[in-house]
Design a protein around this motif. Structure first.
Motif, PDB file in Angstrom:
ATOM      1  N   THR A 201     119.235 -18.255  24.679  1.00 13.72           N
ATOM      2  CA  THR A 201     118.506 -19.424  24.183  1.00 13.72           C
ATOM      3  C   THR A 201     118.168 -19.296  22.701  1.00 13.72           C
ATOM      4  O   THR A 201     118.112 -18.198  22.159  1.00 13.72           O
ATOM      5  CB  THR A 201     117.179 -19.605  24.943  1.00 13.72           C
ATOM      6  N   PRO A 202     117.893 -20.425  22.046  1.00 12.63           N
ATOM      7  CA  PRO A 202     117.350 -20.357  20.690  1.00 12.63           C
ATOM      8  C   PRO A 202     115.953 -19.736  20.703  1.00 12.63           C
ATOM      9  O   PRO A 202     115.240 -19.784  21.706  1.00 12.63           O
ATOM     10  CB  PRO A 202     117.288 -21.827  20.256  1.00 12.63           C
ATOM     11  N   ASN A 203     115.565 -19.174  19.574  1.00 12.14           N
ATOM     12  CA  ASN A 203     114.228 -18.607  19.415  1.00 12.14           C
ATOM     13  C   ASN A 203     113.171 -19.649  19.808  1.00 12.14           C
ATOM     14  O   ASN A 203     113.290 -20.824  19.456  1.00 12.14           O
ATOM     15  CB  ASN A 203     114.044 -18.210  17.940  1.00 12.14           C
ATOM     16  N   PRO A 204     112.141 -19.259  20.551  1.00  4.65           N
ATOM     17  CA  PRO A 204     111.123 -20.235  20.963  1.00  4.65           C
ATOM     18  C   PRO A 204     110.471 -20.967  19.802  1.00  4.65           C
ATOM     19  O   PRO A 204     110.076 -22.129  19.941  1.00  4.65           O
ATOM     20  CB  PRO A 204     110.108 -19.402  21.747  1.00  4.65           C
ATOM     21  N   ARG A 205     110.366 -20.315  18.659  1.00  3.03           N
ATOM     22  CA  ARG A 205     109.775 -21.009  17.501  1.00  3.03           C
ATOM     23  C   ARG A 205     110.710 -22.096  16.977  1.00  3.03           C
ATOM     24  O   ARG A 205     110.252 -23.115  16.469  1.00  3.03           O
ATOM     25  CB  ARG A 205     109.418 -19.987  16.412  1.00  3.03           C
ATOM     26  N   ARG A 206     112.004 -21.896  17.118  1.00  3.23           N
ATOM     27  CA  ARG A 206     112.940 -22.965  16.759  1.00  3.23           C
ATOM     28  C   ARG A 206     112.802 -24.140  17.724  1.00  3.23           C
ATOM     29  O   ARG A 206     112.939 -25.294  17.327  1.00  3.23           O
ATOM     30  CB  ARG A 206     114.376 -22.434  16.767  1.00  3.23           C
ATOM     31  N   ARG A 207     112.528 -23.852  18.983  1.00  3.95           N
ATOM     32  CA  ARG A 207     112.315 -24.943  19.947  1.00  3.95           C
ATOM     33  C   ARG A 207     111.079 -25.755  19.571  1.00  3.95           C
ATOM     34  O   ARG A 207     111.049 -26.980  19.724  1.00  3.95           O
ATOM     35  CB  ARG A 207     112.158 -24.371  21.351  1.00  3.95           C
ATOM     36  N   LEU A 208     110.041 -25.064  19.103  1.00  3.19           N
ATOM     37  CA  LEU A 208     108.843 -25.781  18.687  1.00  3.19           C
ATOM     38  C   LEU A 208     109.097 -26.605  17.432  1.00  3.19           C
ATOM     39  O   LEU A 208     108.487 -27.664  17.240  1.00  3.19           O
ATOM     40  CB  LEU A 208     107.687 -24.807  18.485  1.00  3.19           C
ATOM     41  N   GLU A 209     110.011 -26.157  16.580  1.00  4.41           N
ATOM     42  CA  GLU A 209     110.418 -26.988  15.449  1.00  4.41           C
ATOM     43  C   GLU A 209     111.123 -28.248  15.941  1.00  4.41           C
ATOM     44  O   GLU A 209     110.966 -29.323  15.348  1.00  4.41           O
ATOM     45  CB  GLU A 209     111.343 -26.188  14.529  1.00  4.41           C
TER      46      GLU A 209
END
Length: 343
Positions: A201-209
């Motif tokens: 998966t993409p980094n969770p912080r990228r998901r929040l972006e």
């Protein structure tokens, strides 16, 4: 058979002893780093809008799933068991043998236009992620979203993928004519936990972006804070860090859910746990010894703390773009829908 709609349309093959994929289906492998070791089964499905059995107790009746299996490779994924219906295993096969319904967009347009279709809400990403890595190659979602937009049909999307932003134009157009909502799944932001249990998966912080970008563009996006992993990501400090970053993303709401372990996922998770955190195995067997779900008291303690943190950090404050499109929300923490217990 539960996978019967995955046979090639019009194949004329009715032998019950046939393999899952009818003669003429295409099997592909790609010699690129992101797809190395994976096999893709390109299928012309017979249908794409699936009616959810009433016994599932979910707040929607219909789903679209253009893929089966998932390149995200989340160790805990509840959908692992469903791969066994395709004569695959729930472990490595789920991660590496991906069924691609290449005619998904064509079928969506046809079925949405049918006089029998009632314009019901369609949920996507509730089984496996429709914006998993394979979508970057097959691009099925653009055609599906265009069909939903043209039919003015309401829908929702749940994803761990950042690729959803590729389709921001279609999401915006659809939201102008129908009820459209999105959610990103972020159970924790700890980088070590992410790399260990969500390796594709993409980094969770990228998901929040992604969440922030969607809301800034007027597409309602909340956060499914799931799964919260007992003894790994459930400390008060870890929960606060995650909730604080969710609040900063401008999420419209937060829905916290503690890990659950259904058959298929249970065996795969416990196998990983015994290798990586053997000291935790007895504690997990005690916590999940009577079924797939942690004891109610534990769940209530964790989700209650998340609710307090969400209120403290202001989850649910709409961005200016969202304020123009959405009515005010009454509460920052969503009730736990039954289908989210599956994720």
């Amino acid at each position: 058979m539960r996978w019967d709609n995955l046979r090639l349309a019009g194949s004329g093959q009715d032998d019950p002893a046939m393999p899952l994929f009818a003669r003429g289906a295409v099997t592909r492998t790609f010699d690129t780093p992101e797809f190395r070791g994976m096999t893709f089964y390109e299928i012309r499905a017979r249908s794409i809008i699936n009616r959810v059995p009433g016994a599932s107790r979910v707040p929607f009746e219909y789903t679209i799933n253009p893929y089966r299996g998932c390149t995200h490779r989340c160790i805990y994924c509840f959908a692992r068991k469903t791969h066994e219906y395709l004569d695959f295993d729930a472990g490595a096969d789920f991660d590496s043998k991906i069924v691609v319904k290449v005619n998904a967009a064509e079928l969506a347009r046809k079925e949405l236009a049918s006089p029998r279709w009632g314009g019901h809400h369609v949920a996507m990403g509730t089984n496996v992620d429709c914006y998993q890595r394979a979508e970057g190659r097959y691009k099925l979602m653009r055609g599906i979203l265009a069909a939903l937009r043209d039919a003015r049909n309401p829908f929702s999307i749940l994803t761990k993928g950042t690729l959803i932003l590729r389709d921001l134009d279609l999401l915006t157009e659809a939201a102008d004519v129908a009820d459209v909502s999105t959610s990103v799944s972020v159970g924790f932001v700890d980088p070590e936990a992410w790399r260990a249990v969500e390796p594709g998966t993409p980094n969770p912080r990228r998901r929040l972006e992604v969440c922030a970008t969607l809301n800034d563009n007027g597409i309602a996006c909340g956060v499914l804070m799931a799964p919260i992993l007992p003894f790994l990501t459930d400390s008060p400090a870890q929960l606060e860090t995650t909730v604080k970053e969710i609040a900063a993303s401008g999420a419209t709401h937060i829905a916290p859910i503690v890990l659950h372990l259904r058959p298929g996922a249970r065996e795969w998770w416990l196998g990983w746990l015994s290798r990586e955190h053997p000291r935790l195995v007895p504690r997990y067997l005690e916590l999940y010894g009577r079924g797939a779900y942690a004891p109610k008291a534990y769940q209530e303690r964790v989700t209650g703390l998340v609710k307090e943190l969400a209120e403290r950090h202001g989850v649910g404050r709409a961005t200016p773009a969202m304020a123009r499109r959405l009515p005010p929300r009454a509460a920052p923490v969503a009730e736990e829908p039954e289908q989210l217990r599956l994720l």
